[in-house]
Design a protein around this motif. Structure first.
Motif, PDB file in Angstrom:
ATOM      1  N   PRO A  41      41.104 -37.344  37.713  1.00  0.00           N
ATOM      2  CA  PRO A  41      41.609 -36.087  38.269  1.00  0.00           C
ATOM      3  C   PRO A  41      41.238 -34.907  37.382  1.00  0.00           C
ATOM      4  O   PRO A  41      41.529 -34.915  36.178  1.00  0.00           O
ATOM      5  N   GLY A  42      40.572 -33.936  37.970  1.00  0.00           N
ATOM      6  CA  GLY A  42      40.169 -32.753  37.240  1.00  0.00           C
ATOM      7  C   GLY A  42      39.030 -32.955  36.272  1.00  0.00           C
ATOM      8  O   GLY A  42      38.742 -32.088  35.444  1.00  0.00           O
ATOM      9  N   LYS A  43      38.384 -34.111  36.346  1.00  0.00           N
ATOM     10  CA  LYS A  43      37.297 -34.423  35.424  1.00  0.00           C
ATOM     11  C   LYS A  43      35.978 -34.573  36.161  1.00  0.00           C
ATOM     12  O   LYS A  43      35.941 -34.792  37.363  1.00  0.00           O
ATOM     13  N   GLU A  44      34.902 -34.488  35.414  1.00  0.00           N
ATOM     14  CA  GLU A  44      33.594 -34.747  35.984  1.00  0.00           C
ATOM     15  C   GLU A  44      33.362 -36.260  36.087  1.00  0.00           C
ATOM     16  O   GLU A  44      33.968 -37.051  35.363  1.00  0.00           O
ATOM     17  N   ARG A  45      32.472 -36.616  36.971  1.00  0.00           N
ATOM     18  CA  ARG A  45      32.101 -38.015  37.089  1.00  0.00           C
ATOM     19  C   ARG A  45      31.410 -38.472  35.801  1.00  0.00           C
ATOM     20  O   ARG A  45      30.631 -37.747  35.202  1.00  0.00           O
ATOM     21  N   GLU A  46      31.726 -39.688  35.373  1.00  0.00           N
ATOM     22  CA  GLU A  46      31.116 -40.225  34.162  1.00  0.00           C
ATOM     23  C   GLU A  46      30.635 -41.644  34.394  1.00  0.00           C
ATOM     24  O   GLU A  46      31.184 -42.388  35.203  1.00  0.00           O
ATOM     25  N   SER A  47      29.600 -41.993  33.666  1.00  0.00           N
ATOM     26  CA  SER A  47      29.064 -43.337  33.749  1.00  0.00           C
ATOM     27  C   SER A  47      29.969 -44.312  33.015  1.00  0.00           C
ATOM     28  O   SER A  47      30.523 -43.979  31.964  1.00  0.00           O
ATOM     29  N   VAL A  48      30.113 -45.493  33.574  1.00  0.00           N
ATOM     30  CA  VAL A  48      30.901 -46.545  32.937  1.00  0.00           C
ATOM     31  C   VAL A  48      29.976 -47.656  32.429  1.00  0.00           C
ATOM     32  O   VAL A  48      29.968 -47.974  31.245  1.00  0.00           O
ATOM     33  N   ALA A  49      29.215 -48.227  33.336  1.00  0.00           N
ATOM     34  CA  ALA A  49      28.356 -49.358  32.980  1.00  0.00           C
ATOM     35  C   ALA A  49      27.268 -49.516  34.023  1.00  0.00           C
ATOM     36  O   ALA A  49      27.366 -48.966  35.131  1.00  0.00           O
ATOM     37  N   ALA A  50      26.252 -50.283  33.678  1.00  0.00           N
ATOM     38  CA  ALA A  50      25.172 -50.553  34.620  1.00  0.00           C
ATOM     39  C   ALA A  50      24.603 -51.931  34.339  1.00  0.00           C
ATOM     40  O   ALA A  50      24.746 -52.474  33.229  1.00  0.00           O
ATOM     41  N   ILE A  51      23.941 -52.488  35.360  1.00  0.00           N
ATOM     42  CA  ILE A  51      23.370 -53.829  35.207  1.00  0.00           C
ATOM     43  C   ILE A  51      22.045 -53.899  35.940  1.00  0.00           C
ATOM     44  O   ILE A  51      21.879 -53.365  37.031  1.00  0.00           O
ATOM     45  N   ARG A  52      21.084 -54.556  35.327  1.00  0.00           N
ATOM     46  CA  ARG A  52      19.781 -54.743  35.933  1.00  0.00           C
ATOM     47  C   ARG A  52      19.887 -55.651  37.151  1.00  0.00           C
ATOM     48  O   ARG A  52      20.833 -56.421  37.278  1.00  0.00           O
ATOM     49  N   TRP A  53      18.878 -55.590  38.015  1.00  0.00           N
ATOM     50  CA  TRP A  53      18.911 -56.380  39.252  1.00  0.00           C
ATOM     51  C   TRP A  53      19.103 -57.860  38.968  1.00  0.00           C
ATOM     52  O   TRP A  53      19.777 -58.565  39.712  1.00  0.00           O
ATOM     53  N   SER A  54      18.529 -58.344  37.875  1.00  0.00           N
ATOM     54  CA  SER A  54      18.601 -59.769  37.554  1.00  0.00           C
ATOM     55  C   SER A  54      19.867 -60.128  36.789  1.00  0.00           C
ATOM     56  O   SER A  54      20.174 -61.306  36.608  1.00  0.00           O
ATOM     57  N   GLY A  55      20.565 -59.119  36.308  1.00  0.00           N
ATOM     58  CA  GLY A  55      21.723 -59.377  35.452  1.00  0.00           C
ATOM     59  C   GLY A  55      21.362 -59.602  34.004  1.00  0.00           C
ATOM     60  O   GLY A  55      22.243 -59.837  33.174  1.00  0.00           O
ATOM     61  N   SER A  56      20.073 -59.520  33.676  1.00  0.00           N
ATOM     62  CA  SER A  56      19.602 -59.848  32.326  1.00  0.00           C
ATOM     63  C   SER A  56      19.841 -58.728  31.330  1.00  0.00           C
ATOM     64  O   SER A  56      19.701 -58.941  30.118  1.00  0.00           O
ATOM     65  N   MET A  57      20.159 -57.545  31.810  1.00  0.00           N
ATOM     66  CA  MET A  57      20.424 -56.426  30.913  1.00  0.00           C
ATOM     67  C   MET A  57      21.615 -55.649  31.429  1.00  0.00           C
ATOM     68  O   MET A  57      21.736 -55.422  32.633  1.00  0.00           O
ATOM     69  N   THR A  58      22.455 -55.241  30.509  1.00  0.00           N
ATOM     70  CA  THR A  58      23.601 -54.415  30.858  1.00  0.00           C
ATOM     71  C   THR A  58      23.648 -53.205  29.936  1.00  0.00           C
ATOM     72  O   THR A  58      23.075 -53.200  28.841  1.00  0.00           O
ATOM     73  N   TYR A  59      24.332 -52.197  30.412  1.00  0.00           N
ATOM     74  CA  TYR A  59      24.513 -50.954  29.664  1.00  0.00           C
ATOM     75  C   TYR A  59      25.969 -50.544  29.789  1.00  0.00           C
ATOM     76  O   TYR A  59      26.574 -50.701  30.857  1.00  0.00           O
ATOM     77  N   TYR A  60      26.522 -50.050  28.702  1.00  0.00           N
ATOM     78  CA  TYR A  60      27.873 -49.496  28.710  1.00  0.00           C
ATOM     79  C   TYR A  60      27.855 -48.133  28.029  1.00  0.00           C
ATOM     80  O   TYR A  60      27.253 -47.973  26.961  1.00  0.00           O
ATOM     81  N   ALA A  61      28.538 -47.181  28.633  1.00  0.00           N
ATOM     82  CA  ALA A  61      28.733 -45.909  27.962  1.00  0.00           C
ATOM     83  C   ALA A  61      29.519 -46.165  26.677  1.00  0.00           C
ATOM     84  O   ALA A  61      30.344 -47.090  26.599  1.00  0.00           O
ATOM     85  N   ASP A  62      29.253 -45.368  25.669  1.00  0.00           N
ATOM     86  CA  ASP A  62      29.864 -45.615  24.356  1.00  0.00           C
ATOM     87  C   ASP A  62      31.381 -45.738  24.433  1.00  0.00           C
ATOM     88  O   ASP A  62      31.976 -46.618  23.794  1.00  0.00           O
ATOM     89  N   SER A  63      31.996 -44.863  25.218  1.00  0.00           N
ATOM     90  CA  SER A  63      33.457 -44.851  25.286  1.00  0.00           C
ATOM     91  C   SER A  63      34.011 -46.017  26.095  1.00  0.00           C
ATOM     92  O   SER A  63      35.220 -46.237  26.112  1.00  0.00           O
ATOM     93  N   MET A  64      33.138 -46.770  26.763  1.00  0.00           N
ATOM     94  CA  MET A  64      33.571 -47.868  27.620  1.00  0.00           C
ATOM     95  C   MET A  64      33.367 -49.244  26.980  1.00  0.00           C
ATOM     96  O   MET A  64      33.757 -50.254  27.547  1.00  0.00           O
ATOM     97  N   LYS A  65      32.729 -49.272  25.841  1.00  0.00           N
ATOM     98  CA  LYS A  65      32.438 -50.563  25.222  1.00  0.00           C
ATOM     99  C   LYS A  65      33.718 -51.231  24.750  1.00  0.00           C
ATOM    100  O   LYS A  65      34.574 -50.602  24.141  1.00  0.00           O
ATOM    101  N   GLY A  66      33.837 -52.509  25.049  1.00  0.00           N
ATOM    102  CA  GLY A  66      34.946 -53.302  24.561  1.00  0.00           C
ATOM    103  C   GLY A  66      35.923 -53.734  25.633  1.00  0.00           C
ATOM    104  O   GLY A  66      36.350 -54.878  25.651  1.00  0.00           O
ATOM    105  N   ARG A  67      36.290 -52.852  26.544  1.00  0.00           N
ATOM    106  CA  ARG A  67      37.286 -53.192  27.568  1.00  0.00           C
ATOM    107  C   ARG A  67      36.695 -53.392  28.948  1.00  0.00           C
ATOM    108  O   ARG A  67      37.384 -53.872  29.842  1.00  0.00           O
ATOM    109  N   PHE A  68      35.441 -53.018  29.123  1.00  0.00           N
ATOM    110  CA  PHE A  68      34.785 -53.088  30.423  1.00  0.00           C
ATOM    111  C   PHE A  68      33.668 -54.138  30.380  1.00  0.00           C
ATOM    112  O   PHE A  68      32.933 -54.215  29.401  1.00  0.00           O
ATOM    113  N   THR A  69      33.577 -54.929  31.447  1.00  0.00           N
ATOM    114  CA  THR A  69      32.506 -55.911  31.559  1.00  0.00           C
ATOM    115  C   THR A  69      31.920 -55.849  32.956  1.00  0.00           C
ATOM    116  O   THR A  69      32.646 -55.991  33.939  1.00  0.00           O
TER     117      THR A  69
END
Length: 122
Positions: A41-69
């Protein structure tokens, strides 16, 4: 075209967990990378995580590392976002987006779902 539908949101107490799902239909979903985003609420959209089509690579925004999978099951045309130890500041609408590469869906997507609301009470 790829159609995306998120589910799994809801009202949860702080410290709880949720698993969000992003189910795809349409063109071959397994060819697409998928990203999760959120907008509080009242915030801009932010990236959380992403995954390659194969699942072989993942990305997490710095602030999301640790609690998000992020994970995916291409046989079910589904990408998941597991969120543990939820905090009130995680309250947001969570969106999934599909695109041609993990680099793309780290910041934007070609196809978007309608979002699922996550509300965390303290």
């Amino acid at each position: 075209q790829v159609q995306l539908e998120e589910s799994g949101g809801g009202l949860v107490q702080a410290g709880g967990s949720l698993r969000l799902s992003c189910v795809a239909s349409g063109r071959s979903f397994s060819n697409y990378a998928v990203g999760w985003f959120r907008q509080g609420p009242g915030k801009e959209r932010e990236s959380v995580a992403a995954i390659r089509w194969s699942g072989s690579m993942t990305y997490y925004a710095d602030s999301m590392k640790g609690r998000f999978t992020i994970s995916r099951d291409n046989a079910k045309n589904t990408v998941y976002l597991q969120i543990n130890n939820l905090k009130p500041e995680d309250t947001a609408v969570y969106y999934c987006a599909a695109g041609t590469s993990i680099g793309l869906v780290r910041t934007r997507g070609d196809y978007w779902g309608q979002g699922t609301q996550v509300t965390v009470s303290s």
